[in-house]
Design a protein around this motif. Structure first.
Motif, PDB file in Angstrom:
ATOM      1  N   GLY A   1      -0.747  -8.866  10.363  1.00 54.22           N
ATOM      2  CA  GLY A   1       0.905  -8.568  10.298  1.00 54.22           C
ATOM      3  C   GLY A   1       1.261  -7.987   8.887  1.00 54.22           C
ATOM      4  O   GLY A   1       2.467  -7.941   8.579  1.00 54.22           O
ATOM      5  N   LYS A   2       0.371  -8.213   7.987  1.00 55.00           N
ATOM      6  CA  LYS A   2       0.597  -7.783   6.444  1.00 55.00           C
ATOM      7  C   LYS A   2       0.017  -6.562   6.170  1.00 55.00           C
ATOM      8  O   LYS A   2      -1.207  -6.030   6.420  1.00 55.00           O
ATOM      9  N   ILE A   3       0.768  -5.603   5.578  1.00 51.88           N
ATOM     10  CA  ILE A   3       0.479  -4.325   5.137  1.00 51.88           C
ATOM     11  C   ILE A   3      -0.449  -4.473   3.986  1.00 51.88           C
ATOM     12  O   ILE A   3       0.054  -4.935   2.869  1.00 51.88           O
ATOM     13  N   LEU A   4      -1.517  -3.767   3.866  1.00 55.15           N
ATOM     14  CA  LEU A   4      -2.640  -3.686   2.743  1.00 55.15           C
ATOM     15  C   LEU A   4      -2.210  -2.541   1.811  1.00 55.15           C
ATOM     16  O   LEU A   4      -2.762  -1.362   1.746  1.00 55.15           O
ATOM     17  N   GLU A   5      -1.102  -2.576   0.770  1.00 57.57           N
ATOM     18  CA  GLU A   5      -0.570  -1.682   0.113  1.00 57.57           C
ATOM     19  C   GLU A   5      -1.838  -0.956  -0.803  1.00 57.57           C
ATOM     20  O   GLU A   5      -1.928   0.335  -0.994  1.00 57.57           O
ATOM     21  N   LYS A   6      -2.771  -1.549  -1.157  1.00 57.34           N
ATOM     22  CA  LYS A   6      -3.841  -1.064  -2.120  1.00 57.34           C
ATOM     23  C   LYS A   6      -4.903  -0.362  -1.321  1.00 57.34           C
ATOM     24  O   LYS A   6      -5.137   0.800  -1.808  1.00 57.34           O
ATOM     25  N   ASN A   7      -5.240  -0.640  -0.131  1.00 52.35           N
ATOM     26  CA  ASN A   7      -5.744   0.162   0.656  1.00 52.35           C
ATOM     27  C   ASN A   7      -5.398   1.269   1.250  1.00 52.35           C
ATOM     28  O   ASN A   7      -5.891   2.658   1.243  1.00 52.35           O
ATOM     29  N   MET A   8      -4.016   1.389   1.247  1.00 54.72           N
ATOM     30  CA  MET A   8      -3.168   2.494   1.647  1.00 54.72           C
ATOM     31  C   MET A   8      -3.171   3.486   0.683  1.00 54.72           C
ATOM     32  O   MET A   8      -3.350   4.690   0.719  1.00 54.72           O
ATOM     33  N   ARG A   9      -2.930   2.958  -0.712  1.00 60.39           N
ATOM     34  CA  ARG A   9      -2.829   3.840  -1.848  1.00 60.39           C
ATOM     35  C   ARG A   9      -4.343   4.669  -1.975  1.00 60.39           C
ATOM     36  O   ARG A   9      -4.363   5.881  -2.314  1.00 60.39           O
ATOM     37  N   LYS A  10      -5.601   3.948  -1.874  1.00 58.77           N
ATOM     38  CA  LYS A  10      -6.546   4.298  -2.006  1.00 58.77           C
ATOM     39  C   LYS A  10      -6.767   5.360  -1.056  1.00 58.77           C
ATOM     40  O   LYS A  10      -7.695   6.502  -1.292  1.00 58.77           O
ATOM     41  N   MET A  11      -6.483   5.196   0.223  1.00 54.59           N
ATOM     42  CA  MET A  11      -6.512   6.617   1.214  1.00 54.59           C
ATOM     43  C   MET A  11      -5.684   7.473   1.242  1.00 54.59           C
ATOM     44  O   MET A  11      -5.375   8.310   1.912  1.00 54.59           O
ATOM     45  N   ARG A  12      -4.505   7.401   0.337  1.00 57.55           N
ATOM     46  CA  ARG A  12      -3.403   8.166   0.341  1.00 57.55           C
ATOM     47  C   ARG A  12      -2.625   8.434   1.674  1.00 57.55           C
ATOM     48  O   ARG A  12      -2.411   9.454   1.824  1.00 57.55           O
ATOM     49  N   TYR A  13      -2.479   7.041   2.119  1.00 58.00           N
ATOM     50  CA  TYR A  13      -1.984   6.957   3.672  1.00 58.00           C
ATOM     51  C   TYR A  13      -0.260   6.551   3.111  1.00 58.00           C
ATOM     52  O   TYR A  13      -0.343   5.312   2.857  1.00 58.00           O
ATOM     53  N   THR A  14       0.534   7.114   3.648  1.00 57.84           N
ATOM     54  CA  THR A  14       1.870   6.840   3.664  1.00 57.84           C
ATOM     55  C   THR A  14       2.583   5.787   4.491  1.00 57.84           C
ATOM     56  O   THR A  14       1.994   5.838   5.794  1.00 57.84           O
ATOM     57  N   LEU A  15       3.530   5.259   4.383  1.00 57.17           N
ATOM     58  CA  LEU A  15       4.115   4.399   5.308  1.00 57.17           C
ATOM     59  C   LEU A  15       4.693   5.143   6.470  1.00 57.17           C
ATOM     60  O   LEU A  15       4.765   4.778   7.550  1.00 57.17           O
ATOM     61  N   ASP A  16       5.196   6.434   6.222  1.00 55.67           N
ATOM     62  CA  ASP A  16       5.738   7.332   7.283  1.00 55.67           C
ATOM     63  C   ASP A  16       4.652   7.323   8.146  1.00 55.67           C
ATOM     64  O   ASP A  16       4.839   7.422   9.439  1.00 55.67           O
ATOM     65  N   SER A  17       3.598   7.815   7.777  1.00 54.38           N
ATOM     66  CA  SER A  17       2.254   8.167   8.604  1.00 54.38           C
ATOM     67  C   SER A  17       2.122   7.051   9.434  1.00 54.38           C
ATOM     68  O   SER A  17       1.749   7.103  10.609  1.00 54.38           O
ATOM     69  N   LEU A  18       2.201   5.842   8.881  1.00 56.08           N
ATOM     70  CA  LEU A  18       1.570   4.298   9.301  1.00 56.08           C
ATOM     71  C   LEU A  18       2.607   4.146  10.523  1.00 56.08           C
ATOM     72  O   LEU A  18       2.240   3.855  11.724  1.00 56.08           O
TER      73      LEU A  18
ATOM     74  N   PRO B   1     -14.477   2.925   7.405  1.00 57.56           N
ATOM     75  CA  PRO B   1     -13.176   2.549   7.957  1.00 57.56           C
ATOM     76  C   PRO B   1     -12.505   1.642   7.064  1.00 57.56           C
ATOM     77  O   PRO B   1     -13.059   0.901   6.247  1.00 57.56           O
ATOM     78  N   THR B   2     -11.016   2.000   6.986  1.00 64.67           N
ATOM     79  CA  THR B   2     -10.485   1.119   5.926  1.00 64.67           C
ATOM     80  C   THR B   2      -9.233   0.326   6.735  1.00 64.67           C
ATOM     81  O   THR B   2      -8.537   0.831   7.497  1.00 64.67           O
ATOM     82  N   ILE B   3      -9.264  -0.915   6.384  1.00 59.65           N
ATOM     83  CA  ILE B   3      -8.220  -1.715   7.000  1.00 59.65           C
ATOM     84  C   ILE B   3      -6.709  -1.629   6.302  1.00 59.65           C
ATOM     85  O   ILE B   3      -6.547  -1.796   5.220  1.00 59.65           O
ATOM     86  N   ILE B   4      -5.793  -1.321   7.192  1.00 63.04           N
ATOM     87  CA  ILE B   4      -4.449  -0.882   6.784  1.00 63.04           C
ATOM     88  C   ILE B   4      -3.581  -2.019   6.672  1.00 63.04           C
ATOM     89  O   ILE B   4      -2.657  -2.286   5.941  1.00 63.04           O
TER      90      ILE B   4
END
Length: 236
Positions: free
Chosen positions: A101-118, A94-97
């Motif tokens: 209250g703070k978005i972990l952008e590095k983890n999102m990029r690693k998982m190819r997870y977009t802000l729209d999806s979040l 599992p990956t912490i996103i």
């Protein structure tokens, strides 16, 4: 053999084998689509499709390949049950996103997870302010689980020290599609006479009832075929 008859027999054979395979492999493939489950499902579908439409190969050869692949999946799943390292190798972690209250952008990029999806996932959980989130974790099956900060969590009866009625049993389905489920009655020490008396209180017969269920709080919910609605919302 007539080509249409052959395809029909192949389809029935493929359906039977796939159903048996799915039963053996269990529900995890359906409920938790990890990388391994995704690849396994696609491969099973491709082999099954070949059984039905690829008449250049013998059914027995394709059926053997399907059963062989199912056996491989089952063996891998059994190994994964006994080895945590092997499970992590197959499914990942599992990956912490979001953290406090703070978005972990590095983890999102690693998982190819977009802000729209979040944002979509958060809105589906009635969260419109990211600051309300203590942790948001992207699970290995692609589902986002969210833990709100304590001040934003829903208050429960326990928090307010309000007594709650005890419910020790699951709801019991008694009637479905106008047919009494006798097995559920007998397993819960209920009789057809008791059920008929309950229906008579509402001036109903079994044939009038679409669905009847006895809740854990002993309340009987009854839905009839005739809902007595002048303008049903789903009426075309």
């Amino acid at each position: 053999m007539n080509i249409y008859l052959e395809i029909t027999l192949r389809a029935l054979c493929a359906f039977t084998i796939l159903m048996l395979t799915s039963r053996v492999l269990g529900k995890q493939t359906l409920a938790q689509m990890t990388y391994f489950d995704f690849i396994s499902s696609i491969t099973l579908v491709v082999i099954t499709a070949n059984i039905v439409f690829n008449t250049t190969y013998k059914v027995l050869h394709l059926a053997f390949s399907l059963l062989l692949f199912a056996a491989i999946i089952l063996i891998v799943a059994q190994i994964a049950l006994k080895s945590r390292k092997f499970r992590k190798l197959l499914a990942g972690d599992p990956t912490i996103i979001i953290q406090n209250g703070k978005i972990l952008e590095k983890n999102m990029r690693k998982m190819r997870y977009t802000l729209d999806s979040l944002n979509q996932e958060l809105r589906e959980r009635d969260i419109f302010n990211i600051n309300e989130v203590l942790y948001a974790i992207l699970e290995i099956n692609g589902i986002l689980t969210v833990l709100k900060k304590p001040e934003y969590r829903t208050v429960t009866r326990k928090d307010l020290w309000i007594a709650s009625p005890t419910e020790k049993k699951l709801p019991i389905e008694l009637i479905m599609d106008g047919t009494v489920i006798d097995k559920n009655l007998s397993q819960n020490n209920l009789t057809p006479d008791w059920l008929n008396k309950q229906l008579m209180k509402h001036h109903l017969e079994v044939k009038d009832v679409t669905y009847a269920v006895l809740g854990g709080n002993k309340q009987l919910y009854i839905d009839t075929y005739d809902d007595h609605l002048q303008s049903p919302m789903d009426e075309e």
